[in-house]
Design a protein around this motif. Structure first.
Motif, PDB file in Angstrom:
ATOM      1  N   GLN A 253      -5.191   7.423   1.790  1.00 25.89           N
ATOM      2  CA  GLN A 253      -6.367   6.558   1.610  1.00 25.89           C
ATOM      3  C   GLN A 253      -7.450   7.288   0.836  1.00 25.89           C
ATOM      4  O   GLN A 253      -8.065   6.756  -0.101  1.00 25.89           O
ATOM      5  CB  GLN A 253      -6.895   6.133   2.982  1.00 25.89           C
ATOM      6  N   ARG A 254      -7.680   8.534   1.189  1.00 20.42           N
ATOM      7  CA  ARG A 254      -8.746   9.327   0.562  1.00 20.42           C
ATOM      8  C   ARG A 254      -8.431   9.626  -0.905  1.00 20.42           C
ATOM      9  O   ARG A 254      -9.306   9.527  -1.770  1.00 20.42           O
ATOM     10  CB  ARG A 254      -8.919  10.617   1.362  1.00 20.42           C
TER      11      ARG A 254
ATOM     12  N   LYS B  38      -1.578   9.067   6.385  1.00 21.00           N
ATOM     13  CA  LYS B  38      -2.251   7.805   6.047  1.00 21.00           C
ATOM     14  C   LYS B  38      -3.689   8.048   5.619  1.00 21.00           C
ATOM     15  O   LYS B  38      -4.183   7.449   4.655  1.00 21.00           O
ATOM     16  CB  LYS B  38      -2.214   6.844   7.249  1.00 21.00           C
TER      17      LYS B  38
ATOM     18  N   THR C 167     -11.657   1.043  -1.111  1.00 17.87           N
ATOM     19  CA  THR C 167     -10.495   0.563  -0.363  1.00 17.87           C
ATOM     20  C   THR C 167     -10.819  -0.623   0.529  1.00 17.87           C
ATOM     21  O   THR C 167      -9.907  -1.319   0.992  1.00 17.87           O
ATOM     22  CB  THR C 167      -9.922   1.688   0.537  1.00 17.87           C
ATOM     23  N   GLY C 168     -12.117  -0.848   0.796  1.00 19.40           N
ATOM     24  CA  GLY C 168     -12.496  -1.918   1.708  1.00 19.40           C
ATOM     25  C   GLY C 168     -12.221  -1.581   3.160  1.00 19.40           C
ATOM     26  O   GLY C 168     -12.292  -2.449   4.033  1.00 19.40           O
ATOM     27  N   GLU C 169     -11.916  -0.300   3.438  1.00 16.57           N
ATOM     28  CA  GLU C 169     -11.584   0.135   4.795  1.00 16.57           C
ATOM     29  C   GLU C 169     -12.479   1.305   5.202  1.00 16.57           C
ATOM     30  O   GLU C 169     -12.972   2.047   4.364  1.00 16.57           O
ATOM     31  CB  GLU C 169     -10.121   0.601   4.858  1.00 16.57           C
ATOM     32  N   LYS C 170     -12.664   1.441   6.500  1.00 13.89           N
ATOM     33  CA  LYS C 170     -13.332   2.629   7.008  1.00 13.89           C
ATOM     34  C   LYS C 170     -12.409   3.838   6.796  1.00 13.89           C
ATOM     35  O   LYS C 170     -11.186   3.710   6.862  1.00 13.89           O
ATOM     36  CB  LYS C 170     -13.649   2.484   8.494  1.00 13.89           C
ATOM     37  N   ALA C 171     -13.004   5.001   6.549  1.00 12.27           N
ATOM     38  CA  ALA C 171     -12.211   6.206   6.345  1.00 12.27           C
ATOM     39  C   ALA C 171     -11.442   6.552   7.617  1.00 12.27           C
ATOM     40  O   ALA C 171     -12.003   6.587   8.711  1.00 12.27           O
ATOM     41  CB  ALA C 171     -13.108   7.365   5.940  1.00 12.27           C
ATOM     42  N   ILE C 172     -10.138   6.792   7.463  1.00 15.59           N
ATOM     43  CA  ILE C 172      -9.302   7.178   8.606  1.00 15.59           C
ATOM     44  C   ILE C 172      -9.640   8.597   9.054  1.00 15.59           C
ATOM     45  O   ILE C 172      -9.717   8.887  10.248  1.00 15.59           O
ATOM     46  CB  ILE C 172      -7.810   7.064   8.235  1.00 15.59           C
TER      47      ILE C 172
ATOM     48  N   GLU D 195     -14.831   3.586   1.603  1.00 13.04           N
ATOM     49  CA  GLU D 195     -15.042   2.179   1.978  1.00 13.04           C
ATOM     50  C   GLU D 195     -15.263   1.302   0.742  1.00 13.04           C
ATOM     51  O   GLU D 195     -14.767   0.166   0.673  1.00 13.04           O
ATOM     52  CB  GLU D 195     -16.240   2.073   2.924  1.00 13.04           C
TER      53      GLU D 195
ATOM     54  N   ARG E  84      -0.428  10.000  11.062  1.00 11.22           N
ATOM     55  CA  ARG E  84      -1.837   9.611  10.975  1.00 11.22           C
ATOM     56  C   ARG E  84      -2.548  10.401   9.871  1.00 11.22           C
ATOM     57  O   ARG E  84      -3.332   9.842   9.095  1.00 11.22           O
ATOM     58  CB  ARG E  84      -2.523   9.838  12.316  1.00 11.22           C
TER      59      ARG E  84
END
Length: 475
Positions: free
Chosen positions: A91-92, A87, A335-340, A332, A84
């Protein structure tokens, strides 16, 4: 291990029995003679001294070299936990590279209103000389150190992003070598992922970022400010480990449109320069004219595509502590995603309402300089005296834009070995990330820094902290 149970302990949780990742280690530890472990601790110190693993401490009457204390109780992370984290880190890091490309080109994130223009335009880490420059492979942050803290069983926060010249990887490697040397039998009982591949991975990753003008096997060099730099040991260590040249500014010059290194056969071009010199001192013709640490004209060669500089000039804006507060939006946006991985809540003291809140609550907050590092220039409110708080209040009121503030987190603890047995101490973690055009590689583990004083939240080596070996278990 009965004190400080208000904190999550990574070995024991909030109880007295070891958590899953520590079960095999604790079974081994329980059978060990504490006198033998004490001798091993002294042996580790002798090994570090013999190897020359030292750290220069600035700001003292005598800035002598000293050892970073090493604690031989490892910090252990399960494969599931690491998966986790990895990932979230990847992403960051992808978002940070995209952010850097954007702010030095079209600045779409500013146009979209996600980051205020003044955060970039007035930021001393923003380099106008990088506008329009495309580094080889579009990689800005070749090496990243992401500082993480833990507050619970499944709660991790990013404390800061080290995107300029992150240090500490040599200690990660030497800590593991020392543990393998002292306790080879332990590694047959507990299956731990390797970190020893890092120097080879670093060379491969940097070579993959070589400029188009490179022909054949890329020539790599590590640029150091010299032996008086606090991290000189690491510079020399990494150059040796990845079979690169260790150079200072006076060893390099511009020759025929390339940056070349002085050798016994004359000057030879360098393809990739892993620099451990700050932007300001990198090129006296483009930045600080008084610098004797850099190479005159290197920025002109860089902009023309004649050399790769790792990390790229101007990356410092990505680890600016005010920009940090926008990282959830940055992740966001790109990447179009919420930060993990979560950010620590942050008040920007440049904002009137935030400043008012911080001034009213100084005794409960941690206040940091926007461009600070190493634990210097910060206030840990709960541990500060009234006199220290009053003094800091004046600095904050004088230059509020220089500071951000954060709540005091309940950092997790990991036991250290003391004369009385195991005792919990607060820790953080700096995993190391390598970025090349075709991959992001995260070494399984990283540098665990530990506050050796009971109750202290300051883990920095320059402030008296120590280190631990960091184990990521195999699946």
């Amino acid at each position: 291990m009965s004190d400080e149970k208000q904190y999550f302990d990574e070995m024991f949780g909030r109880g007295e029995t070891p958590r899953g990742p520590y079960e095999d280690y604790f079974a081994w530890f329980s059978d060990e003679d504490t006198r033998r472990l004490a001798r091993k601790s002294q042996e580790a110190e002798a090994l570090f001294r013999l190897t020359g693993i030292t750290f220069n401490v600035y700001g003292r009457a005598q800035a002598a070299e000293r050892l970073i204390p090493f604690d031989l109780v490892p910090r252990i992370i399960s494969a599931r936990e690491w998966s986790r984290l990895a990932k979230g880190i990847e992403q960051r890091v992808r978002a940070i590279n995209a952010f850097l490309y954007d702010i030095y080109h079209r600045q779409e994130i500013i146009k979209a209103g996600r980051v205020p223009v003044e955060m970039i335009a007035r930021n001393e880490a923003f380099l106008p000389q990088m506008i329009g420059v495309k580094p080889p492979g579009n990689v800005y942050t070749h090496i990243v150190g992401t500082d993480l803290v833990r507050t619970g069983d499944d709660e991790f926060y990013v404390l800061e992003d080290n995107a300029r010249t992150p240090s500490g990887v040599s200690y990660m490697l030497e800590n593991r070598e020392t543990m393998l040397h002292m306790f080879p039998e332990l590694f047959s009982k507990v299956k731990v992922q390797r970190v020893s591949q890092y120097p080879n991975s670093l060379r491969r990753s940097l070579s993959a970022c070589a400029p188009n003008q490179c022909s054949g096997r890329p020539r790599l060099a590590v640029l150091t400010p010299g032996i008086h730099n606090s991290a000189y040991y690491e510079h020399a260590f990494l150059a040796d480990q990845m079979n690169a040249e260790l150079v200072e500014g006076h060893d390099l010059r511009v020759v025929d449109g390339r940056v070349a290194m002085r050798t016994t056969q004359g000057y030879k071009p360098i393809d990739v320069l892993y620099r451990r010199v700050d932007d300001e001192y990198l090129d006296p013709l483009n930045f600080n004219p008084d610098s004797v640490l850099g190479v005159p004209g290197i920025m002109d060669i860089y902009r023309a595509g004649g050399i790769t500089i790792a990390n790229a000039p101007g990356t410092g804006i990505a680890d600016d502590k005010a920009i940090y507060s926008y990282m959830p939006d940055i992740v966001e946006f790109y990447t179009g995603e919420k930060a993990i991985l979560k950010n620590v809540p942050t008040w920007r003291c440049s904002e009137k309402d935030a400043l008012a809140y911080v001034l009213d609550n100084l005794e409960d907050l941690v206040v940091k300089e926007v461009h600070g590092s190493g634990g210097y220039g910060m206030l840990v409110g709960p541990a500060a005296s009234k006199k220290e708080i009053a003094r800091f209040r004046k600095k904050l009121e004088s230059k509020p834009g220089n500071y951000i503030a954060q709540p005091t987190l309940s950092l997790s603890t990991v036991p250290i070995l003391t004369k009385a047995g195991l005792a919990p101490r607060h820790v953080d973690l700096r995993p190391f990330v390598l970025v090349s055009p075709d991959r992001i590689e995260i070494t399984p583990g990283g540098l665990t820094r530990v506050a050796l004083k009971k109750g202290s939240l300051v883990v920095n080596s320059s402030q008296g902290g120590g280190t631990k070996d960091t184990w990521v278990l195999e699946e």
